[in-house]
Scaffold this active site. Structure first.
Site, PDB file in Angstrom:
ATOM      1  CB  CYS A  80      -0.985  -0.059   1.155  1.00 43.64           C
ATOM      2  SG  CYS A  80      -2.426   0.971   0.857  1.00 43.64           S
ATOM      3  CG  HIS A 174      -3.000  -2.941   4.075  1.00 43.64           C
ATOM      4  ND1 HIS A 174      -1.963  -2.317   4.721  1.00 43.64           N
ATOM      5  CD2 HIS A 174      -3.659  -1.976   3.411  1.00 43.64           C
ATOM      6  CE1 HIS A 174      -2.002  -1.017   4.469  1.00 43.64           C
ATOM      7  NE2 HIS A 174      -3.017  -0.794   3.670  1.00 43.64           N
ATOM      8  CD  GLU A 176       0.011  -5.020   6.069  1.00 49.10           C
ATOM      9  OE1 GLU A 176       0.073  -5.775   5.076  1.00 49.10           O
ATOM     10  OE2 GLU A 176      -0.176  -3.795   5.981  1.00 49.10           O
TER      11      GLU A 176
HETATM   12  N1  GLN Z   1      -3.485   6.468   0.908  1.00 47.62           N
HETATM   13  C1  GLN Z   1      -2.241   6.173   1.566  1.00 47.62           C
HETATM   14  C2  GLN Z   1      -1.073   6.937   0.949  1.00 47.62           C
HETATM   15  O1  GLN Z   1      -1.224   7.660   0.055  1.00 47.62           O
HETATM   16  C3  GLN Z   1      -1.955   4.683   1.547  1.00 47.62           C
HETATM   17  C4  GLN Z   1      -2.988   3.949   2.355  1.00 47.62           C
HETATM   18  C5  GLN Z   1      -2.490   2.726   3.023  1.00 47.62           C
HETATM   19  O2  GLN Z   1      -1.291   2.463   3.139  1.00 47.62           O
HETATM   20  N2  GLN Z   1      -3.426   1.978   3.553  1.00 47.62           N
HETATM   21  O3  GLN Z   1       0.021   6.804   1.388  1.00 47.62           O
END
Ligand code: GLN
Length: 194
Positions: A80, A174, A176
């Site tokens: 992410c 994710h 995790e």
């Molecule tokens: N929207 C977040 C970002 O721009 C990422 C979201 C996440 O890691 N769950 O960093």
């Protein structure tokens, strides 16, 4: 015996990543300092907020050392916000937002908009299983894949959510947070210990 893997622990859900490695019996340490970075056999970049992770990496003098480590061949795994940090190019970042780079992709931040900003789905993951459980939380999308990177996971409609490039792995979701430990196992077995 290889060195422990590291989890960049400046911001975000680094504890959950450390817990996955603990469940798997894989030695792992939190990385907040240069000396810790220098001692690991691979590095996880967690989910969280990529703009904050980038800024804190500058403040903690870890930004350039991480870039150098990636370029020097340290295996890396970003989830992410961690995927955003690994992208060579991003869209919808804040003004001046920097990434470590390493993956030959374009990643769009917050690509799912407001209505569908969090959801869970099972998807096929190349080299792991037909059904890998994926939780998306304000997730980014991989909108362009350059010749150096290969797609390992996509949504049913074809949108790309996982790529591998040598010993670098980046995914939009994710594992995790849902007990889906097989991607960490794969990272360790196939990319760190290979
Ligand atoms: N929207 C977040 C970002 O721009 C990422 C979201 C996440 O890691 N769950 O960093």
């Amino acid at each position: 015996m290889t060195n422990p893997v590291g989890v960049l622990s400046l911001q975000g859900d680094f504890r959950e990543h450390l817990q996955v490695f603990e469940r798997l019996g894989i030695p792992a340490i939190a990385v907040k300092r240069r000396a810790e970075l220098d001692s690991v056999s691979g590095l996880v970049l967690p989910g969280g907020e990529s703009t904050t992770i980038g800024k804190l990496a500058r403040i903690f003098d870890l930004f350039n050392p991480i870039v150098d480590a990636i370029q020097g061949g340290l295996p890396v795994f970003g989830t992410c916000a961690g995927l955003i940090m690994l992208a060579d190019q991003i869209t919808d970042g804040i003004v001046g937002q920097e990434t470590f780079g390493g993956l030959d992709v374009v990643v769009q931040r917050n690509a799912f908009g407001n209505q569908l900003d969090s959801f869970e789905v099972d998807l096929p993951f190349q080299g792991i299983a037909e059904h890998v459980h994926a939780a998306f939380i304000r997730a980014p999308l991989i909108t362009e894949v350059g010749p150096a990177a290969s797609v390992v996971a996509s949504l049913e409609d074809g949108r790309v959510v996982g790529v591998v490039q040598g010993n670098r792995l980046g995914i939009s979701f994710h594992p995790e947070v849902t007990g889906e430990d097989r991607i960490h196992r794969y990272f360790y077995d196939a990319l760190v210990c290979a």
